[in-house]
Design a protein around this motif. Structure first.
Motif, mmCIF file in Angstrom:
data_model
loop_
_atom_site.group_PDB
_atom_site.id
_atom_site.type_symbol
_atom_site.label_atom_id
_atom_site.label_comp_id
_atom_site.label_asym_id
_atom_site.label_seq_id
_atom_site.Cartn_x
_atom_site.Cartn_y
_atom_site.Cartn_z
ATOM 1 N N LYS A 119 2.375 10.786 3.453
ATOM 2 C CA LYS A 119 1.187 10.248 4.104
ATOM 3 C C LYS A 119 0.579 9.081 3.334
ATOM 4 O O LYS A 119 -0.059 8.217 3.906
ATOM 5 C CB LYS A 119 0.153 11.360 4.263
ATOM 6 C CG LYS A 119 0.589 12.458 5.219
ATOM 7 C CD LYS A 119 -0.490 13.513 5.363
ATOM 8 C CE LYS A 119 -0.048 14.605 6.334
ATOM 9 N NZ LYS A 119 -1.072 15.664 6.473
ATOM 10 N N ALA A 120 0.806 9.036 2.015
ATOM 11 C CA ALA A 120 0.147 8.019 1.203
ATOM 12 C C ALA A 120 0.599 6.613 1.547
ATOM 13 O O ALA A 120 -0.155 5.667 1.390
ATOM 14 C CB ALA A 120 0.390 8.290 -0.285
ATOM 15 N N VAL A 121 1.829 6.438 2.010
ATOM 16 C CA VAL A 121 2.327 5.089 2.211
ATOM 17 C C VAL A 121 2.547 4.746 3.680
ATOM 18 O O VAL A 121 2.939 3.643 3.992
ATOM 19 C CB VAL A 121 3.648 4.872 1.428
ATOM 20 C CG1 VAL A 121 3.394 4.918 -0.051
ATOM 21 C CG2 VAL A 121 4.686 5.908 1.818
ATOM 22 N N GLN A 122 2.276 5.634 4.583
ATOM 23 C CA GLN A 122 2.500 5.334 5.986
ATOM 24 C C GLN A 122 1.681 4.151 6.501
ATOM 25 O O GLN A 122 2.178 3.392 7.329
ATOM 26 C CB GLN A 122 2.235 6.578 6.831
ATOM 27 C CG GLN A 122 3.311 7.635 6.672
ATOM 28 C CD GLN A 122 3.079 8.824 7.557
ATOM 29 O OE1 GLN A 122 2.166 8.827 8.369
ATOM 30 N NE2 GLN A 122 3.895 9.845 7.412
ATOM 31 N N ASP A 174 -0.953 -6.776 1.037
ATOM 32 C CA ASP A 174 -2.341 -7.141 0.778
ATOM 33 C C ASP A 174 -2.968 -6.153 -0.213
ATOM 34 O O ASP A 174 -2.279 -5.286 -0.759
ATOM 35 C CB ASP A 174 -3.128 -7.207 2.088
ATOM 36 C CG ASP A 174 -3.113 -5.886 2.864
ATOM 37 O OD1 ASP A 174 -2.873 -4.823 2.247
ATOM 38 O OD2 ASP A 174 -3.353 -5.907 4.084
ATOM 39 N N GLU A 175 -4.274 -6.301 -0.427
ATOM 40 C CA GLU A 175 -4.961 -5.463 -1.425
ATOM 41 C C GLU A 175 -4.897 -3.983 -1.058
ATOM 42 O O GLU A 175 -4.715 -3.125 -1.923
ATOM 43 C CB GLU A 175 -6.418 -5.903 -1.569
ATOM 44 C CG GLU A 175 -6.608 -7.294 -2.173
ATOM 45 C CD GLU A 175 -6.520 -8.407 -1.134
ATOM 46 O OE1 GLU A 175 -6.153 -8.126 0.037
ATOM 47 O OE2 GLU A 175 -6.828 -9.565 -1.474
ATOM 48 N N LYS A 176 -5.020 -3.671 0.232
ATOM 49 C CA LYS A 176 -4.948 -2.279 0.654
ATOM 50 C C LYS A 176 -3.560 -1.711 0.390
ATOM 51 O O LYS A 176 -3.405 -0.560 -0.043
ATOM 52 C CB LYS A 176 -5.304 -2.158 2.138
ATOM 53 C CG LYS A 176 -5.283 -0.726 2.645
ATOM 54 C CD LYS A 176 -5.631 -0.634 4.127
ATOM 55 C CE LYS A 176 -5.536 0.798 4.628
ATOM 56 N NZ LYS A 176 -5.834 0.889 6.089
ATOM 57 N N ASP A 177 -2.532 -2.506 0.671
ATOM 58 C CA ASP A 177 -1.166 -2.066 0.390
ATOM 59 C C ASP A 177 -0.987 -1.761 -1.090
ATOM 60 O O ASP A 177 -0.346 -0.768 -1.467
ATOM 61 C CB ASP A 177 -0.160 -3.148 0.796
ATOM 62 C CG ASP A 177 -0.087 -3.354 2.299
ATOM 63 O OD1 ASP A 177 -0.364 -2.396 3.045
ATOM 64 O OD2 ASP A 177 0.253 -4.467 2.721
ATOM 65 N N GLU A 196 -3.220 -0.809 -3.211
ATOM 66 C CA GLU A 196 -3.900 0.446 -3.538
ATOM 67 C C GLU A 196 -3.062 1.649 -3.111
ATOM 68 O O GLU A 196 -2.917 2.633 -3.851
ATOM 69 C CB GLU A 196 -5.264 0.477 -2.856
ATOM 70 C CG GLU A 196 -6.089 1.716 -3.189
ATOM 71 C CD GLU A 196 -7.459 1.697 -2.537
ATOM 72 O OE1 GLU A 196 -8.232 2.646 -2.780
ATOM 73 O OE2 GLU A 196 -7.756 0.745 -1.797
ATOM 74 N N LEU A 197 -2.486 1.585 -1.921
ATOM 75 C CA LEU A 197 -1.663 2.690 -1.417
ATOM 76 C C LEU A 197 -0.394 2.867 -2.245
ATOM 77 O O LEU A 197 0.003 3.992 -2.563
ATOM 78 C CB LEU A 197 -1.309 2.440 0.046
ATOM 79 C CG LEU A 197 -2.464 2.525 1.035
ATOM 80 C CD1 LEU A 197 -2.047 1.976 2.394
ATOM 81 C CD2 LEU A 197 -2.948 3.964 1.167
ATOM 82 N N LEU A 198 0.236 1.752 -2.605
ATOM 83 C CA LEU A 198 1.446 1.827 -3.424
ATOM 84 C C LEU A 198 1.150 2.391 -4.805
ATOM 85 O O LEU A 198 1.925 3.189 -5.353
ATOM 86 C CB LEU A 198 2.087 0.438 -3.540
ATOM 87 C CG LEU A 198 2.778 -0.089 -2.278
ATOM 88 C CD1 LEU A 198 3.053 -1.587 -2.418
ATOM 89 C CD2 LEU A 198 4.065 0.666 -1.999
ATOM 90 N N ALA A 199 0.012 1.991 -5.369
ATOM 91 C CA ALA A 199 -0.368 2.488 -6.691
ATOM 92 C C ALA A 199 -0.569 4.003 -6.651
ATOM 93 O O ALA A 199 -0.125 4.729 -7.551
ATOM 94 C CB ALA A 199 -1.639 1.793 -7.166
ATOM 95 N N TYR A 253 8.992 -4.748 -5.580
ATOM 96 C CA TYR A 253 8.729 -5.011 -6.991
ATOM 97 C C TYR A 253 7.412 -4.384 -7.440
ATOM 98 O O TYR A 253 7.281 -3.931 -8.579
ATOM 99 C CB TYR A 253 8.715 -6.514 -7.250
ATOM 100 C CG TYR A 253 10.082 -7.150 -7.227
ATOM 101 C CD1 TYR A 253 11.121 -6.642 -8.003
ATOM 102 C CD2 TYR A 253 10.339 -8.265 -6.434
ATOM 103 C CE1 TYR A 253 12.380 -7.218 -7.982
ATOM 104 C CE2 TYR A 253 11.599 -8.850 -6.411
ATOM 105 C CZ TYR A 253 12.622 -8.322 -7.186
ATOM 106 O OH TYR A 253 13.864 -8.890 -7.151
ATOM 107 N N MET A 254 6.440 -4.342 -6.539
ATOM 108 C CA MET A 254 5.168 -3.717 -6.887
ATOM 109 C C MET A 254 5.376 -2.225 -7.160
ATOM 110 O O MET A 254 4.815 -1.678 -8.115
ATOM 111 C CB MET A 254 4.162 -3.922 -5.753
ATOM 112 C CG MET A 254 3.668 -5.351 -5.616
ATOM 113 S SD MET A 254 2.836 -5.637 -4.038
ATOM 114 C CE MET A 254 1.419 -4.560 -4.209
ATOM 115 N N ALA A 255 6.154 -1.576 -6.320
ATOM 116 C CA ALA A 255 6.434 -0.152 -6.519
ATOM 117 C C ALA A 255 7.068 0.083 -7.881
ATOM 118 O O ALA A 255 6.698 1.017 -8.611
ATOM 119 C CB ALA A 255 7.347 0.361 -5.405
#
Length: 247
Positions: free
Chosen positions: A9-12, A169-172, A174-177, A204-206
């Motif tokens: 659910k965290a990354v959907q 974006d910034e929300k992405d 936060e979710l990836l983190a 790469y962020m992941a």
């Protein structure tokens, strides 16, 4: 073959996942008589295939990722396998069975790595699947996929929508983190640094968030910001240059 994952659910809600899910819904709900093919394209690492896996899990799409060594017959065999149909016969009989079975299923077909399909002369066979089944067909590929399809005029004329995958974006971020560094609070300034340094590439962020998690576990911290991160380096994004010989 289709790839289905438990995405969590965290990354959907990642923006590109939702862009593709919305595109699928739009093409599925098109007015009668309108073309049912669409293209989702963008640079590597933006989460296009991740979005396709989400659609397979949550919207009952058929997700087939073409590989470099595939032939037209092998693609049809994979599609028939996904449709629980016999996958033996001549190329023509497989194509007719796939068209009929796809029509009966009512499911959207997502062709991932569609660049390979174009290069290997599969694209008109995919158009036949669309034309003779009435199924929605989504082509996913690299940034220049639309230009590649321009050479196939019969396919180009059937594309109802072109959608670009965008940098995270910034929300992405936060979710990836939260997903890749569970139990660690990564401050906004460090998240933004990771996002901008990686030009919004979710892949790469992941990787970098996973590095932050490992670092925090090593030093015994559950909160980190840009200042406390200091000069710790992330893994190289490019292969290192050759070293000089040993004297």
């Amino acid at each position: 073959m289709a790839r289905k994952f438990n995405l969590g659910k965290a990354v959907q809600p990642l923006s590109n996942v939702m862009r593709l899910a919305t595109l699928v819904e739009r093409v599925e709900n098109r007015a009668f008589g309108l073309p049912g093919m669409a293209v989702f394209h963008g640079f590597p690492g933006l989460g296009k295939s991740f979005g396709a896996a989400f659609c397979a899990n949550n919207q009952d799409c058929i997700h087939i990722s073409v590989q470099q060594t595939w032939t037209q017959k092998f693609l049809l065999e994979q599609l028939l396998h996904e449709l629980d149909q016999p996958d033996r016969g001549t190329l023509a009989s497989l194509a007719m069975r796939a068209q009929r079975s796809l029509a009966i299923s009512g499911r959207t077909l997502i062709i991932d790595e569609a660049d390979y399909a174009v290069k290997k002369g599969m694209i008109n066979m995919i158009r036949d699947l669309h034309d003779n089944s009435g199924a929605a067909v989504i082509l996913i590929g690299m940034e220049n996929l639309p230009q590649m399809l321009r050479s196939a005029e019969q396919v180009d004329g059937r594309i109802a929508s072109w959608v670009q995958a965008e940098p995270a974006d910034e929300k992405d971020a936060e979710l990836l983190a939260k997903h890749y560094a569970p139990g660690v609070t990564i401050a906004e300034d460090l998240r933004e640094r990771i996002r901008t340094d990686n030009r919004g590439s979710a892949r790469y962020m992941a990787r970098d968030f996973a590095v932050v998690l490992e670092h925090c576990r090593t030093i015994g911290e559950d909160h980190i910001d840009l200042k406390s991160w200091g000069g710790v380096e992330f893994p190289r994004r490019h292969a290192p240059a050759p070293r000089g010989g040993v004297a």
